[in-house]
Design a protein around this motif. Structure first.
Motif, PDB file in Angstrom:
ATOM      1  N   LYS A   1      39.358  48.808  24.892  1.00  0.00           N
ATOM      2  CA  LYS A   1      40.310  47.984  24.150  1.00  0.00           C
ATOM      3  C   LYS A   1      40.613  46.719  24.946  1.00  0.00           C
ATOM      4  N   PRO A   2      40.819  45.595  24.258  1.00  0.00           N
ATOM      5  CA  PRO A   2      41.227  44.385  24.980  1.00  0.00           C
ATOM      6  C   PRO A   2      42.593  44.592  25.643  1.00  0.00           C
ATOM      7  N   LEU A   3      42.733  44.057  26.841  1.00  0.00           N
ATOM      8  CA  LEU A   3      43.988  44.127  27.584  1.00  0.00           C
ATOM      9  C   LEU A   3      44.654  42.759  27.575  1.00  0.00           C
ATOM     10  N   GLU A   4      45.956  42.747  27.833  1.00  0.00           N
ATOM     11  CA  GLU A   4      46.655  41.464  27.843  1.00  0.00           C
ATOM     12  C   GLU A   4      46.230  40.637  29.051  1.00  0.00           C
ATOM     13  N   PRO A   5      46.284  39.314  28.925  1.00  0.00           N
ATOM     14  CA  PRO A   5      45.807  38.421  29.987  1.00  0.00           C
ATOM     15  C   PRO A   5      46.773  38.339  31.178  1.00  0.00           C
ATOM     16  N   LYS A   6      46.776  39.378  31.968  1.00  0.00           N
ATOM     17  CA  LYS A   6      47.626  39.457  33.162  1.00  0.00           C
ATOM     18  C   LYS A   6      46.749  39.764  34.360  1.00  0.00           C
ATOM     19  N   LEU A   7      47.076  39.194  35.506  1.00  0.00           N
ATOM     20  CA  LEU A   7      46.307  39.429  36.720  1.00  0.00           C
ATOM     21  C   LEU A   7      46.256  40.902  37.110  1.00  0.00           C
ATOM     22  N   LYS A   8      47.320  41.639  36.826  1.00  0.00           N
ATOM     23  CA  LYS A   8      47.333  43.064  37.176  1.00  0.00           C
ATOM     24  C   LYS A   8      46.193  43.809  36.495  1.00  0.00           C
ATOM     25  N   ASN A   9      45.713  43.292  35.363  1.00  0.00           N
ATOM     26  CA  ASN A   9      44.634  43.945  34.625  1.00  0.00           C
ATOM     27  C   ASN A   9      43.251  43.646  35.193  1.00  0.00           C
ATOM     28  N   ILE A  10      43.167  42.705  36.133  1.00  0.00           N
ATOM     29  CA  ILE A  10      41.883  42.398  36.764  1.00  0.00           C
ATOM     30  C   ILE A  10      41.964  42.539  38.287  1.00  0.00           C
ATOM     31  N   ALA A  11      42.989  43.215  38.772  1.00  0.00           N
ATOM     32  CA  ALA A  11      43.185  43.377  40.221  1.00  0.00           C
ATOM     33  C   ALA A  11      42.012  44.096  40.881  1.00  0.00           C
ATOM     34  N   TRP A  12      41.197  44.802  40.110  1.00  0.00           N
ATOM     35  CA  TRP A  12      40.027  45.493  40.666  1.00  0.00           C
ATOM     36  C   TRP A  12      39.014  44.530  41.271  1.00  0.00           C
ATOM     37  N   ILE A  13      39.119  43.235  40.963  1.00  0.00           N
ATOM     38  CA  ILE A  13      38.215  42.232  41.534  1.00  0.00           C
ATOM     39  C   ILE A  13      38.517  42.012  43.023  1.00  0.00           C
ATOM     40  N   ALA A  14      39.759  42.255  43.449  1.00  0.00           N
ATOM     41  CA  ALA A  14      40.164  41.988  44.831  1.00  0.00           C
ATOM     42  C   ALA A  14      39.301  42.767  45.826  1.00  0.00           C
ATOM     43  N   GLY A  15      38.946  42.099  46.913  1.00  0.00           N
ATOM     44  CA  GLY A  15      38.178  42.734  47.978  1.00  0.00           C
ATOM     45  C   GLY A  15      37.108  41.814  48.515  1.00  0.00           C
ATOM     46  N   THR A  16      36.364  42.323  49.482  1.00  0.00           N
ATOM     47  CA  THR A  16      35.245  41.595  50.082  1.00  0.00           C
ATOM     48  C   THR A  16      33.959  42.148  49.496  1.00  0.00           C
ATOM     49  N   TRP A  17      33.180  41.268  48.882  1.00  0.00           N
ATOM     50  CA  TRP A  17      31.978  41.654  48.158  1.00  0.00           C
ATOM     51  C   TRP A  17      30.751  40.980  48.766  1.00  0.00           C
ATOM     52  N   HIS A  18      29.640  41.728  48.876  1.00  0.00           N
ATOM     53  CA  HIS A  18      28.391  41.203  49.419  1.00  0.00           C
ATOM     54  C   HIS A  18      27.260  41.456  48.432  1.00  0.00           C
ATOM     55  N   GLY A  19      26.337  40.480  48.353  1.00  0.00           N
ATOM     56  CA  GLY A  19      25.193  40.646  47.468  1.00  0.00           C
ATOM     57  C   GLY A  19      24.092  39.663  47.804  1.00  0.00           C
ATOM     58  N   GLU A  20      23.170  39.495  46.860  1.00  0.00           N
ATOM     59  CA  GLU A  20      22.056  38.567  47.016  1.00  0.00           C
ATOM     60  C   GLU A  20      21.898  37.756  45.743  1.00  0.00           C
ATOM     61  N   ALA A  21      21.610  36.461  45.913  1.00  0.00           N
ATOM     62  CA  ALA A  21      21.330  35.565  44.780  1.00  0.00           C
ATOM     63  C   ALA A  21      20.733  34.281  45.330  1.00  0.00           C
ATOM     64  N   PHE A  22      20.057  33.557  44.501  1.00  0.00           N
ATOM     65  CA  PHE A  22      19.464  32.271  44.871  1.00  0.00           C
ATOM     66  C   PHE A  22      18.612  32.377  46.139  1.00  0.00           C
ATOM     67  N   GLY A  23      17.970  33.511  46.345  1.00  0.00           N
ATOM     68  CA  GLY A  23      17.105  33.697  47.491  1.00  0.00           C
ATOM     69  C   GLY A  23      17.819  33.915  48.812  1.00  0.00           C
ATOM     70  N   GLY A  24      19.120  34.201  48.771  1.00  0.00           N
ATOM     71  CA  GLY A  24      19.868  34.394  50.012  1.00  0.00           C
ATOM     72  C   GLY A  24      20.937  35.460  49.877  1.00  0.00           C
ATOM     73  N   GLN A  25      21.790  35.533  50.889  1.00  0.00           N
ATOM     74  CA  GLN A  25      22.893  36.485  50.891  1.00  0.00           C
ATOM     75  C   GLN A  25      24.160  35.782  50.416  1.00  0.00           C
ATOM     76  N   THR A  26      24.968  36.509  49.654  1.00  0.00           N
ATOM     77  CA  THR A  26      26.222  35.964  49.153  1.00  0.00           C
ATOM     78  C   THR A  26      27.382  36.816  49.636  1.00  0.00           C
ATOM     79  N   GLU A  27      28.519  36.149  49.791  1.00  0.00           N
ATOM     80  CA  GLU A  27      29.757  36.827  50.155  1.00  0.00           C
ATOM     81  C   GLU A  27      30.871  36.203  49.328  1.00  0.00           C
TER      82      GLU A  27
END
Length: 185
Positions: A21-47
């Motif tokens: 279900k759609p949630l209301e546009p509040k930061l608390k609803n996307i707090a799961w994004i918080a943290g340090t994330w590592h990956g790969e893109a554009f031929g390199g490492q991303t942080e």
């Protein structure tokens, strides 16, 4: 009702309930994004490092490393404004010279938030699990557009035991602070 109609109705019902279900546009609803994330893109490492929501916003820093050197940085924010969310960012070269003009930002308007996804026009975040997320970015260049997927793994937080094992070494002598630089830098 014949069996085919019954199966089709069951599948439709399952698909309908499977969608979040759609949630209301509040930061608390996307707090799961918080943290340090590592990956790969554009031929390199991303942080990408996202803060917890506070003061009506979340902020992030991003860097791309190719061949052991920074290619570019981004500063990003998601903020609550006028009963919605907006994602804004600025790009910087490895020397911190901005790509956009001083007062210019790249803005992404909110489309929808669900339990595991936040979609902006041109960028979306998808929670795969507590330790993994995908970010999809639409890059437009020379009249064509391409969606680039960033698969991120979350860096683990140090445990309490590890924090207790880390000790700060204290200086053996106290420095004299007199406002005069006595040593060459």
């Amino acid at each position: 009702m014949n069996q085919l109609t019954t199966v089709a109705l069951c599948l439709f019902t399952l698909c309908t309930f499977a969608q979040s279900k759609p949630l209301e546009p509040k930061l608390k609803n996307i707090a799961w994004i918080a943290g340090t994330w590592h990956g790969e893109a554009f031929g390199g490492q991303t942080e990408e490092i996202w803060s917890e929501p506070s003061g009506g916003s979340m902020m992030a820093s991003f860097k791309l490393i190719n061949d052991g050197k920074v290619t570019f940085y981004e500063i990003e924010i998601i903020r609550e404004i006028e009963n919605t969310l907006i994602l804004q960012l600025k790009h910087f070269g490895p020397d911190l010279k901005g790509w956009e003009t001083k007062d210019e930002t790249v803005d992404f308007k909110l489309i929808e938030i669900t339990e595991n996804k936040v979609a902006f026009e041109g960028m979306s975040f998808e929670k795969v699990s507590d330790g993994e997320m995908n970010v999809f970015v639409v890059i437009e260049e020379n009249g064509t557009s391409e969606t680039v997927k960033f698969n991120y793994k979350k860096a683990p937080k140090p445990s309490k035991i590890l924090k207790q094992l880390i000790k700060v070494k204290h200086a053996e002598i106290s420095p004299k602070i007199d406002g005069i630089a006595n040593e060459a830098i």
